[in-house]
Scaffold this motif. Structure first.
Motif, PDB file in Angstrom:
ATOM      1  N   ASN A  94      -5.766  -6.232  -1.782  1.00 22.12           N
ATOM      2  CA  ASN A  94      -4.605  -6.338  -2.671  1.00 22.12           C
ATOM      3  C   ASN A  94      -5.022  -7.048  -3.960  1.00 22.12           C
ATOM      4  N   THR A  95      -4.063  -7.342  -4.821  1.00 21.26           N
ATOM      5  CA  THR A  95      -4.403  -7.868  -6.145  1.00 21.26           C
ATOM      6  C   THR A  95      -4.975  -9.284  -6.107  1.00 21.26           C
ATOM      7  N   ASP A  96      -4.719 -10.037  -5.038  1.00 24.07           N
ATOM      8  CA  ASP A  96      -5.204 -11.414  -4.939  1.00 24.07           C
ATOM      9  C   ASP A  96      -6.349 -11.588  -3.952  1.00 24.07           C
ATOM     10  N   TYR A  97      -6.592 -10.569  -3.145  1.00 20.89           N
ATOM     11  CA  TYR A  97      -7.730 -10.557  -2.220  1.00 20.89           C
ATOM     12  C   TYR A  97      -8.373  -9.174  -2.320  1.00 20.89           C
ATOM     13  N   TYR A  98      -9.520  -9.129  -2.983  1.00 20.47           N
ATOM     14  CA  TYR A  98     -10.101  -7.828  -3.353  1.00 20.47           C
ATOM     15  C   TYR A  98     -11.627  -7.914  -3.257  1.00 20.47           C
ATOM     16  N   GLY A  99     -12.234  -6.826  -2.771  1.00 15.02           N
ATOM     17  CA  GLY A  99     -13.687  -6.737  -2.758  1.00 15.02           C
ATOM     18  C   GLY A  99     -14.316  -7.390  -1.534  1.00 15.02           C
ATOM     19  N   PRO A 100     -15.656  -7.541  -1.584  1.00 13.18           N
ATOM     20  CA  PRO A 100     -16.553  -7.335  -2.737  1.00 13.18           C
ATOM     21  C   PRO A 100     -16.800  -5.854  -3.040  1.00 13.18           C
ATOM     22  N   LEU A 101     -17.033  -5.578  -4.316  1.00 16.53           N
ATOM     23  CA  LEU A 101     -17.260  -4.214  -4.780  1.00 16.53           C
ATOM     24  C   LEU A 101     -18.345  -4.224  -5.857  1.00 16.53           C
ATOM     25  N   LEU A 102     -19.352  -3.385  -5.674  1.00 15.33           N
ATOM     26  CA  LEU A 102     -20.440  -3.250  -6.650  1.00 15.33           C
ATOM     27  C   LEU A 102     -20.007  -2.324  -7.772  1.00 15.33           C
ATOM     28  N   VAL A 103     -20.231  -2.751  -9.024  1.00 15.05           N
ATOM     29  CA  VAL A 103     -19.951  -1.912 -10.190  1.00 15.05           C
ATOM     30  C   VAL A 103     -21.197  -1.059 -10.451  1.00 15.05           C
ATOM     31  N   PRO A 104     -21.087   0.283 -10.407  1.00 10.56           N
ATOM     32  CA  PRO A 104     -22.272   1.140 -10.557  1.00 10.56           C
ATOM     33  C   PRO A 104     -22.918   1.020 -11.941  1.00 10.56           C
ATOM     34  N   THR A 125       6.355 -22.418  -7.613  1.00  7.75           N
ATOM     35  CA  THR A 125       5.120 -22.151  -6.875  1.00  7.75           C
ATOM     36  C   THR A 125       4.421 -20.918  -7.447  1.00  7.75           C
ATOM     37  N   LEU A 126       3.101 -20.932  -7.383  1.00  9.98           N
ATOM     38  CA  LEU A 126       2.296 -19.794  -7.824  1.00  9.98           C
ATOM     39  C   LEU A 126       2.398 -18.678  -6.793  1.00  9.98           C
ATOM     40  N   TYR A 127       2.713 -17.492  -7.256  1.00 12.08           N
ATOM     41  CA  TYR A 127       2.831 -16.344  -6.358  1.00 12.08           C
ATOM     42  C   TYR A 127       1.455 -15.778  -6.035  1.00 12.08           C
ATOM     43  N   LYS A 128       1.223 -15.514  -4.754  1.00  8.26           N
ATOM     44  CA  LYS A 128      -0.002 -14.838  -4.316  1.00  8.26           C
ATOM     45  C   LYS A 128       0.332 -13.922  -3.147  1.00  8.26           C
ATOM     46  N   MET A 129      -0.287 -12.753  -3.136  1.00  8.90           N
ATOM     47  CA  MET A 129      -0.113 -11.852  -2.005  1.00  8.90           C
ATOM     48  C   MET A 129      -0.885 -12.398  -0.807  1.00  8.90           C
ATOM     49  N   ASP A 130      -0.310 -12.263   0.360  1.00  8.68           N
ATOM     50  CA  ASP A 130      -0.996 -12.701   1.570  1.00  8.68           C
ATOM     51  C   ASP A 130      -2.198 -11.803   1.851  1.00  8.68           C
ATOM     52  N   LYS A 131      -3.250 -12.393   2.394  1.00 10.38           N
ATOM     53  CA  LYS A 131      -4.481 -11.645   2.649  1.00 10.38           C
ATOM     54  C   LYS A 131      -4.266 -10.506   3.632  1.00 10.38           C
ATOM     55  N   SER A 132      -3.261 -10.626   4.485  1.00  6.17           N
ATOM     56  CA  SER A 132      -3.011  -9.595   5.496  1.00  6.17           C
ATOM     57  C   SER A 132      -2.315  -8.364   4.928  1.00  6.17           C
ATOM     58  N   LEU A 133      -1.816  -8.463   3.693  1.00 11.32           N
ATOM     59  CA  LEU A 133      -1.087  -7.355   3.077  1.00 11.32           C
ATOM     60  C   LEU A 133      -2.028  -6.455   2.284  1.00 11.32           C
ATOM     61  N   THR A 134      -1.692  -5.171   2.235  1.00  9.93           N
ATOM     62  CA  THR A 134      -2.455  -4.194   1.469  1.00  9.93           C
ATOM     63  C   THR A 134      -1.571  -3.615   0.377  1.00  9.93           C
ATOM     64  N   GLU A 159      -0.019  -0.934  -2.002  1.00  9.81           N
ATOM     65  CA  GLU A 159       0.225   0.490  -1.759  1.00  9.81           C
ATOM     66  C   GLU A 159      -0.768   1.353  -2.512  1.00  9.81           C
ATOM     67  N   ARG A 160      -1.085   0.939  -3.726  1.00  5.50           N
ATOM     68  CA  ARG A 160      -2.101   1.625  -4.517  1.00  5.50           C
ATOM     69  C   ARG A 160      -3.227   0.648  -4.772  1.00  5.50           C
ATOM     70  N   ILE A 161      -4.390   0.938  -4.250  1.00  4.86           N
ATOM     71  CA  ILE A 161      -5.531   0.058  -4.463  1.00  4.86           C
ATOM     72  C   ILE A 161      -6.793   0.904  -4.495  1.00  4.86           C
ATOM     73  N   PHE A 162      -7.731   0.543  -5.362  1.00  5.23           N
ATOM     74  CA  PHE A 162      -9.010   1.238  -5.441  1.00  5.23           C
ATOM     75  C   PHE A 162     -10.026   0.461  -4.606  1.00  5.23           C
ATOM     76  N   PRO A 163     -10.892   1.145  -3.854  1.00 13.65           N
ATOM     77  CA  PRO A 163     -11.086   2.598  -3.875  1.00 13.65           C
ATOM     78  C   PRO A 163     -10.271   3.375  -2.842  1.00 13.65           C
ATOM     79  N   ASP A 164      -9.853   2.712  -1.744  1.00 19.77           N
ATOM     80  CA  ASP A 164      -9.227   3.458  -0.652  1.00 19.77           C
ATOM     81  C   ASP A 164      -8.530   2.452   0.263  1.00 19.77           C
ATOM     82  N   LYS A 165      -7.199   2.477   0.270  1.00 24.57           N
ATOM     83  CA  LYS A 165      -6.464   1.466   1.029  1.00 24.57           C
ATOM     84  C   LYS A 165      -6.659   1.594   2.536  1.00 24.57           C
ATOM     85  N   GLU A 166      -7.031   2.802   3.007  1.00 25.73           N
ATOM     86  CA  GLU A 166      -7.222   2.985   4.441  1.00 25.73           C
ATOM     87  C   GLU A 166      -8.497   2.272   4.904  1.00 25.73           C
ATOM     88  N   ASN A 167      -9.574   2.415   4.166  1.00 28.70           N
ATOM     89  CA  ASN A 167     -10.848   1.804   4.547  1.00 28.70           C
ATOM     90  C   ASN A 167     -11.048   0.413   3.948  1.00 28.70           C
TER      91      ASN A 167
END
Length: 350
Positions: A231-241, A208-217, A219-227
């Motif tokens: 995670n690596t499989d559910y990310y953004g949206p984020l505008l590139v300046p 099976t293909l591994y994917k992180m669950d959307k409910s998981l965060t 530990e290190r994620i840009f820009p700010d895991k608190e706000n």
């Protein structure tokens, strides 16, 4: 007066060093792949040339350094440079611009203690251009509301369900070099076709293909895991300046772009206090970006330290485009002749 042999030797050596330094600065520079973050596009042990002509060579920021070195003197931990003098740096005209899906070599932005041109070299695929809105949904990369084409060498993580111990030779037969035994089977990083092939073996119950669950965060994620609990499989949206982008300064923009403004916009007196941005000790309500930024990801999507973790790559950190592989050596192979990957010689990097 006729030069003696020592003087002639010295002059020839000096000319060779100067010529090699100019070629290395302005045209092509050799680079080695040390990690598997770009597999299968680039392999550990690939030796490649970085083309600086495409995007234009940068003028040196730190002129006081030993020629033909980067960060340290060969074979030692002795720094090869002095940062007593720092010159203004600019980029000469190139033959083209950075395009989406280019494989780019750049200076790792987060090494804030080093001059830009002496930060560690990284190589990744440029997936986000200035002005793009990027997101990842269920592992699929989406740029400006459209799915991005998948590179040929893309690797993802799979779980092999089995109660057997798989010999390393079996993994090698399917061109799988990253595998970890866990309870109930193995995690592997490989291309889709390799995963499907080994999945047909009788000892494999399921793959099976591994994917992180959307409910998981992560530990290190840009820009700010608190706000932004992404995670690596559910990310953004984020505008590139992009250069000239004007943003209102508030909690959201400080959280997304505050570290970028602080660390890469080359402002002498700038700081963030809570939701406020201060320049020259004055609170500003708007900010206009001074340069373009890029979002980089490795082709080995579940084993890559990239922009998902440490953020945007500034334009002044771009070194050049990974051009072609001139040599490749498999350090995990004991047989010298087999260790040389003959089929990768002079391969164009795509």
């Amino acid at each position: 007066m006729k030069k003696g042999p020592i003087r002639e030797w010295f002059d020839a050596l000096l000319f060779a060093v100067i010529a090699a330094s100019l070629i290395r600065w302005a045209t092509f520079e050799a680079f080695t792949i040390p990690t598997p973050s770009m597999e299968k596009t680039l392999l550990v042990g690939d030796f490649l040339f970085v083309n600086k002509l495409n995007y234009g060579p940068r003028t040196p920021l730190t002129p006081l350094q030993v020629p033909l070195t980067h960060q340290k003197i060969w074979g030692t931990d002795i720094p090869s440079y002095l940062d007593w003098i720092k010159l203004p740096t600019f980029r000469l005209p190139g033959f083209g611009e950075i395009e989406r899906n280019d494989v780019v070599v750049f200076n790792y932005p987060n090494e804030l203690d080093k001059p830009i041109d002496l930060k560690t070299y990284y190589v990744k695929r440029c997936v986000g251009l200035p002005g793009d809105t990027l997101s990842i949904d269920n592992g699929s990369l989406i740029i400006n509301a459209e799915n991005l084409s998948v590179p040929e060498g893309l690797q993802k993580r799979y779980f092999i369900q089995t109660d057997k111990t798989i010999n390393e030779r079996v993994f090698r037969r399917y061109d799988i070099w990253e595998f970890t035994k866990v309870t109930g089977g193995y995690y592997i990083n490989t291309k889709k076709e390799n995963a499907e092939a080994i999945g047909n073996e009788s000892f494999v119950r399921d793959i099976t293909l591994y994917k992180m669950d959307k409910s998981l965060t992560s530990e290190r994620i840009f820009p700010d895991k608190e706000n932004y609990p992404w995670n690596t499989d559910y990310y953004g949206p984020l505008l590139v300046p992009y250069k000239g982008l004007e943003i209102d300064i508030n909690k959201e923009t400080i959280s997304k772009f505050g570290s970028t403004i602080l660390n890469y916009e080359n402002i002498e007196n700038v700081k963030v206090e809570g939701q406020n941005l201060l320049i020259d000790n004055e609170i500003v309500s708007k900010y206009i970006f001074k340069q373009d930024y890029y979002f980089m990801m490795g082709d080995n999507r579940h084993n890559s330290e990239d922009s998902r973790f440490w953020g945007f790559v500034p334009y002044d950190h771009i070194l050049g485009e990974a051009s072609f592989i001139w040599f490749s050596y498999n350090y995990q192979e004991d047989n010298l002749f087999k260790a040389i990957r003959w089929d990768r010689f002079l391969n164009i990097i795509k």
